[in-house]
Design an enzyme around this catalytic site. Structure first.
Site, short mmCIF file in Angstrom:
data_model
loop_
_atom_site.label_atom_id
_atom_site.label_comp_id
_atom_site.label_asym_id
_atom_site.label_seq_id
_atom_site.Cartn_x
_atom_site.Cartn_y
_atom_site.Cartn_z
N ASP A 113 17.66 -16.12 -15.59
CA ASP A 113 17.49 -17.56 -15.42
C ASP A 113 17.08 -18.25 -16.71
O ASP A 113 17.48 -19.38 -16.98
CB ASP A 113 16.51 -17.87 -14.28
CG ASP A 113 15.20 -17.10 -14.36
OD1 ASP A 113 14.98 -16.36 -15.34
OD2 ASP A 113 14.38 -17.23 -13.43
N HIS A 114 16.27 -17.59 -17.55
CA HIS A 114 15.79 -18.18 -18.81
C HIS A 114 15.12 -17.07 -19.61
O HIS A 114 15.26 -15.89 -19.27
CB HIS A 114 14.81 -19.33 -18.55
CG HIS A 114 13.71 -18.95 -17.61
ND1 HIS A 114 12.64 -18.18 -17.99
CD2 HIS A 114 13.55 -19.18 -16.28
CE1 HIS A 114 11.85 -17.96 -16.95
NE2 HIS A 114 12.38 -18.56 -15.89
N CYS B 20 12.36 -21.27 -14.19
CA CYS B 20 13.35 -20.81 -13.23
C CYS B 20 14.00 -21.89 -12.37
O CYS B 20 15.22 -21.97 -12.29
CB CYS B 20 12.78 -19.70 -12.34
SG CYS B 20 11.34 -20.17 -11.39
N ASP C 180 13.36 -14.06 -16.19
CA ASP C 180 12.44 -14.04 -17.32
C ASP C 180 12.78 -13.02 -18.41
O ASP C 180 11.89 -12.34 -18.93
CB ASP C 180 11.02 -13.74 -16.82
CG ASP C 180 10.49 -14.74 -15.81
OD1 ASP C 180 11.23 -15.67 -15.46
OD2 ASP C 180 9.34 -14.59 -15.37
#
Length: 552
Positions: A229-230, A56, A13
């Protein structure tokens, strides 16, 4: 060639909110990240790296398979997919070639993980546990320090999870570089400062792993990769197919091969890591992978590996929505397939987070203003789009002039050619790779599990040959493993471990089958087969060589 080791260090995140991205990503100068800044200085920093999905599990599925989630069915948050038979998780390729493969500890790859993938997937998994110090390793460490949930802990708990952040390194909420789509309130300033404190805590954790490599004399022979992840765990980032939802930090160090201080401005995916690691280690890249190897074993980079990068959002828990996006070096185009649905669909988990609640609160206050016949003035027009009842069918942003995506250029005729070009690029991508997110999820599940029943992998067939025990499985795409450990009780997994697909812990060491297994001493050996998305096979007890006695 001497095969390099690989260490992956991932977090949750975050955008490129690291000090080394100052001047590249708006607000990155706010960060305190000395260890990651040093890692970037010692290797390569990728300035335009992107996730394939803004949440995720789909994003991690792309990283671990090298495939677009929308192509293999892993695009919904969460699911248990049955990808095409050729799809495997990356570490299995390394394990098959002799690497010791570990994962510590988070998974969430959208499939149940068979024991063929890792030698150890546990909270104690580490390269230090490999059986031979000369064995090359692939070791993944997945930290939870920056997960969105940590931002909103109570004060005592937050102090406990940021114990390594000194007073001088704490981030001042008054200086938080809020983007213009957030209201400037105490809730958002506190959240941004805490998000940044968590990044500093994570930076410390990364340093402990790097220090262990140094202590073991392995830093010079190991490829280290750091990724998220993002995007950040706040509205209009995580769960949104926007720049903030998909833009990632990506840092890689390979001493003696990739020059210190390398900066790459190419468009790359974290999905590209799978083929890149295989190629760097001299292993073949499977043809089915959609990612592109970014460099070879000599460290020479591929120029412009991706003309465009694509992504999308699909079901987020109970919130059903579909968006697709394509980006080039300048523009991002987004197509929203359900423009009648609000950007912030009710979703039970994030709706309980203070930043989401703050947006809902202000929207409610503006509704009161309207009830009294007063004009709304608590949000700007841009901020109000977050809580609107609908969204545009199409969006186009000039990311050079407008990095926060504030001005939708779709209606502007000056950008009609760019709009058509990106529309066409998105359609061609969907046509080439397929888009399972556009079909009914119920139909997709029925395809994977007819009548609601998972298909079962065929039991392996074992034959004694002069070279040893040979095994085969008639299920297309299955992998086989064997063990000398007798069956025993299986440990219960908690709901999160089951949802994330963590492997069952049966106390047995399963060896990935890659060729005849010698069993001259007559030891009892069990074989079993796994196909991702299927039930595992029944176990097969191997025949004992003639004249051999069972081990006692």
């Amino acid at each position: 060639m001497n095969r390099p080791n690989i260490v992956w260090i991932s977090t949750h995140d975050i955008n490129p909110d690291l000090g080394c991205y100052s001047g590249v990503w708006a607000g990155a100068e706010y960060a305190v990240t000395p260890r990651l800044d040093r890692l970037a200085a010692e290797g390569a920093r990728f300035d335009r790296a992107f996730a394939s999905a803004p949440v995720c599990a789909p994003a991690r599925s792309a990283i671990m398979t090298g495939c677009f989630p929308t192509s293999i069915g892993t695009m919904h948050m969460r699911t248990k997919a049955a990808p095409p038979p050729e799809v495997r998780l990356l570490p299995e390729y390394f394990r098959r070639s002799g690497y010791y493969c570990t994962n510590n500890w988070f998974t969430d790859f959208q499939v149940d993980i068979p024991p063929t993938v890792f030698d150890d997937c546990s909270r104690v998994a580490h390269w230090r546990n490999r059986p031979n110090p000369d064995t090359p390793f692939f070791a993944a460490f997945h930290g939870m320090a920056t997960h969105e949930s940590k931002i909103y802990l109570d004060d005592e708990a937050f102090e406990a999870v940021t114990v390594n952040v000194g007073a001088a390194d704490r981030h001042d909420p008054a200086s938080a570089p809020l983007p213009p789509y957030y209201p400037d309130t105490a809730v958002f300033r506190r959240a941004w400062a805490r998000y940044s404190d968590l990044i500093t805590e994570m930076d410390h954790w990364v340093g402990t792993i790097l220090d262990q490599l140094e202590e073991d004399g392995l830093a010079e022979t190991t490829i280290v990769v750091f990724w998220s992840d993002h995007g950040k765990g706040m509205p209009r980032a995580k769960r949104w197919a926007t720049e903030a939802g998909l833009r990632e930090p990506l840092i890689l160090r390979w001493p003696g091969v990739i020059s210190s201080g390398t900066v790459r401005g190419d468009l790359v995916y974290t999905m590209d890591l799978a083929p890149t690691m295989l190629r760097a280690c001299g292993l073949p890249v499977p043809e089915h992978m959609h990612g592109v190897a970014l460099f070879g074993p000599d460290g020479s980079f591929v120029e412009e590996p991706n003309e465009y990068v694509y992504g999308g959002r699909d079901r987020m828990d109970e919130a059903e929505d579909t968006s697709r996006t394509v980006r080039d070096q300048r523009f991002r185009y987004i197509r929203n397939f359900h423009p009648d649905r609000p950007p912030m669909l009710h979703t039970n988990y994030p709706d309980q987070l203070p930043t989401w609640s703050e947006l809902r609160r202000i929207a409610a206050e503006e509704a009161k203003q309207l009830a009294f016949g007063e004009p709304r003035n608590l949000f700007t027009d841009l901020q109000r789009t977050l809580v609107a009842s609908s969204k545009p069918a199409e969006e186009l942003y000039d990311l050079i002039q407008d990095p926060h995506e504030t001005q939708n250029l779709v209606p502007d005729p000056a950008y009609a050619a760019d709009l058509d070009r990106l529309r066409d690029a998105l359609a061609r991508w969907q046509g080439r790779f397929g888009d399972l997110g556009l079909m009914s999820e119920a139909d997709l599940i029925d395809r994977w599990r007819p009548a609601g029943l998972p298909r079962t992998t065929a039991a392996p067939l074992i034959v004694q040959t002069p070279d040893g025990l040979e095994a085969q499985c008639l299920t297309d795409g299955a992998s086989i493993a064997w063990t000398a450990d007798p069956p025993g009780p299986v440990q219960d997994r908690n709901p999160m471990e089951r949802a994330a697909g963590n492997p069952e812990m049966d106390g047995r060491r399963w060896h990935l089958y890659s060729g005849p297994v010698l069993n001259d001493d007559g030891e009892r050996l069990w074989f079993r087969a796994w196909r991702i998305g299927f039930q595992p096979s029944q176990e097969t007890l191997a025949p004992v060589p003639a004249g051999a006695e069972h081990a006692t």
